[in-house]
Design an enzyme around this catalytic site. Structure first.
Site, mmCIF file in Angstrom:
data_model
loop_
_atom_site.group_PDB
_atom_site.id
_atom_site.type_symbol
_atom_site.label_atom_id
_atom_site.label_comp_id
_atom_site.label_asym_id
_atom_site.label_seq_id
_atom_site.Cartn_x
_atom_site.Cartn_y
_atom_site.Cartn_z
ATOM 1 N N TYR A 199 -1.222 52.104 6.676
ATOM 2 C CA TYR A 199 0.601 53.124 6.729
ATOM 3 C C TYR A 199 0.398 53.688 7.725
ATOM 4 O O TYR A 199 1.647 53.751 7.753
ATOM 5 C CB TYR A 199 0.215 53.188 5.141
ATOM 6 C CG TYR A 199 1.650 54.142 4.814
ATOM 7 C CD1 TYR A 199 2.576 53.928 4.720
ATOM 8 C CD2 TYR A 199 1.143 56.142 4.722
ATOM 9 C CE1 TYR A 199 3.406 54.064 4.489
ATOM 10 C CE2 TYR A 199 2.942 56.483 4.611
ATOM 11 C CZ TYR A 199 3.716 55.885 4.432
ATOM 12 O OH TYR A 199 4.687 56.525 3.940
HETATM 13 N N1 LIG Z 1 7.618 59.230 -1.010
HETATM 14 C C1 LIG Z 1 6.657 60.151 -0.421
HETATM 15 O O1 LIG Z 1 6.179 61.172 -0.875
HETATM 16 C C2 LIG Z 1 6.685 59.921 1.427
HETATM 17 C C3 LIG Z 1 6.525 60.198 2.210
HETATM 18 C C4 LIG Z 1 6.367 59.900 3.298
HETATM 19 C C5 LIG Z 1 7.532 58.760 3.978
HETATM 20 N N2 LIG Z 1 7.936 58.000 2.918
HETATM 21 C C6 LIG Z 1 8.775 57.027 3.469
HETATM 22 O O2 LIG Z 1 10.420 57.259 2.615
HETATM 23 C C7 LIG Z 1 10.939 55.230 2.695
HETATM 24 C C8 LIG Z 1 10.960 55.511 1.266
HETATM 25 O O3 LIG Z 1 9.970 56.224 0.289
HETATM 26 P P1 LIG Z 1 10.222 56.142 -1.232
HETATM 27 O O4 LIG Z 1 8.710 56.934 -1.764
HETATM 28 O O5 LIG Z 1 11.086 56.319 -1.576
HETATM 29 O O6 LIG Z 1 9.514 54.674 -1.603
HETATM 30 P P2 LIG Z 1 10.096 53.738 -2.791
HETATM 31 O O7 LIG Z 1 10.431 54.402 -4.154
HETATM 32 O O8 LIG Z 1 8.355 52.501 -3.062
HETATM 33 O O9 LIG Z 1 11.309 52.587 -2.869
HETATM 34 C C9 LIG Z 1 10.458 52.254 -1.711
HETATM 35 C C10 LIG Z 1 12.012 51.188 -1.338
HETATM 36 O O10 LIG Z 1 12.299 49.839 -0.530
HETATM 37 C C11 LIG Z 1 12.502 49.064 -0.515
HETATM 38 N N3 LIG Z 1 11.843 47.880 -0.147
HETATM 39 C C12 LIG Z 1 10.828 47.752 -0.009
HETATM 40 N N4 LIG Z 1 10.354 46.563 0.590
HETATM 41 C C13 LIG Z 1 11.237 45.868 1.207
HETATM 42 C C14 LIG Z 1 12.018 44.782 1.693
HETATM 43 N N5 LIG Z 1 10.760 43.901 2.233
HETATM 44 N N6 LIG Z 1 12.785 44.688 2.835
HETATM 45 C C15 LIG Z 1 14.155 45.845 1.932
HETATM 46 N N7 LIG Z 1 13.720 47.162 0.733
HETATM 47 C C16 LIG Z 1 12.418 46.924 0.678
HETATM 48 C C17 LIG Z 1 12.399 48.655 -2.337
HETATM 49 O O11 LIG Z 1 12.946 47.764 -2.573
HETATM 50 P P3 LIG Z 1 13.255 46.848 -3.930
HETATM 51 O O12 LIG Z 1 13.392 48.375 -4.998
HETATM 52 O O13 LIG Z 1 14.314 45.982 -4.209
HETATM 53 O O14 LIG Z 1 11.488 46.227 -3.690
HETATM 54 C C18 LIG Z 1 12.810 50.283 -1.700
HETATM 55 O O15 LIG Z 1 14.119 50.719 -2.766
HETATM 56 C C19 LIG Z 1 8.998 54.977 3.227
HETATM 57 O O16 LIG Z 1 9.606 54.287 4.630
HETATM 58 C C20 LIG Z 1 7.923 55.520 2.949
HETATM 59 O O17 LIG Z 1 7.184 55.018 4.140
HETATM 60 C C21 LIG Z 1 7.780 58.676 1.644
#
Ligand SMILES: NC(=O)c1ccc[n+]([C@@H]2O[C@H](COP(=O)([O-])OP(=O)(O)OC[C@H]3O[C@@H](n4cnc5c(N)ncnc54)[C@H](OP(=O)(O)O)[C@@H]3O)[C@@H](O)[C@H]2O)c1
Length: 245
Positions: A153
């Site tokens: 990751y």
């Molecule tokens: N949460 C954290 O602690 C954290 C920390 C640092 C960075 N981030 C980054 O922030 C971003 C958002 O994270 P999050 O925590 O909000 O994640 P999340 O709640 O798991 O949501 C992920 C989103 O990405 C979409 N997605 C996954 N695979 C996809 C694909 N192949 N094509 C299009 N959409 C796709 C999902 O859509 P579906 O529902 O349709 O699958 C969902 O809307 C990510 O890039 C993550 O790496 C998160």
């Protein structure tokens, strides 16, 4: 900070951080393409939420790991809204494994969604984004923390940070800024999934405030970075993590 007249694509906007970004950009006046991969009902709910306060949005399915689907995401957005001013490359996945347990599939899926998806969406932005536009990519503060089980990751996010730096001088002549946000731990499915309450609690204690980030904490900074006041920032990675690192 008004975004009246602007059109935003937010990838992965059906849940978590992307959902909140889509709603806040729409509240500021942008028309929003709410991208999702498979969570159609949740994406439709985001659109409905936006429409309820008088905003405009459309749910557009596209798997960002597939270049032809990224191209379709942009063409459908142009057909629906006529222009593209903001691209938030938020879609991402995270699975934790010790290096001994990482399979080729795990490695390829992470790079396909997190890196290839971001890269080819930037390529589409180069073709279709209006001058004065903004691209925001997504990294993670974990890339600075050297935590075990995060190697694949964090490697994908290191690549995203580097491509953001590399592309700044290609986008500059088009009057487009490109930056990267690196959140700390945010209370979404991506972070909470598969973790024990004890582990979550230990992460909570790692920042200056003793709480997990909320999607609003990240979306608020996205709003700042897409505003006209932030146009002298480009090629940068900005950690948004409550002092985690
Ligand atoms: N949460 C954290 O602690 C954290 C920390 C640092 C960075 N981030 C980054 O922030 C971003 C958002 O994270 P999050 O925590 O909000 O994640 P999340 O709640 O798991 O949501 C992920 C989103 O990405 C979409 N997605 C996954 N695979 C996809 C694909 N192949 N094509 C299009 N959409 C796709 C999902 O859509 P579906 O529902 O349709 O699958 C969902 O809307 C990510 O890039 C993550 O790496 C998160």
């Amino acid at each position: 900070m008004t975004l009246d007249g602007k059109v935003a694509i937010v990838t992965g906007a059906s849940r978590g951080i992307g959902r909140q970004i889509a709603i806040q950009l729409a509240k500021s006046g942008a028309r929003v393409a709410v991208n999702y991969a498979s969570s159609r009902e949740q994406a439709d709910e985001v659109v409905k939420t936006i429409e309820q306060f008088g905003g405009e949005a459309a749910a557009i399915q596209a798997d960002v790991s597939k270049v032809n689907e990224v191209e379709r995401l942009f063409s459908e957005t142009l057909t629906r809204f006529g222009r593209i001013d903001i691209l938030v490359n938020n879609a991402g996945i995270m699975e934790n494994y010790a290096i001994a347990d990482v399979t080729e599939d795990v490695f390829d899926r992470h790079f396909a969604i997190n890196v290839k998806g971001t890269y080819f969406a930037c390529q589409q932005a180069m073709k279709h984004m209006s001058p004065g536009g903004t691209i925001l990519n997504f990294s993670t503060s974990v890339s600075g923390a050297m935590l075990p089980t995060y190697s694949v990751y964090a490697a994908t996010k290191g690549a995203v940070e580097q491509l953001t730096r590399q592309l700044a001088k290609e986008f500059g002549p088009k009057d487009i800024v490109i930056n990267c946000i690196a959140p700390g731990q945010v209370a979404t499915e991506l972070f909470l999934g598969g973790k024990s309450p004890e582990l979550i609690d230990s992460f909570r204690k790692m920042n200056a405030f003793g709480r997990l980030g909320e999607p609003e904490d990240i979306a608020n900074v996205v709003e700042l970075l897409v505003s006209d006041k932030a146009r002298w920032i480009t090629g940068q990675t900005i950690r948004v993590n409550g002092g985690f690192i």
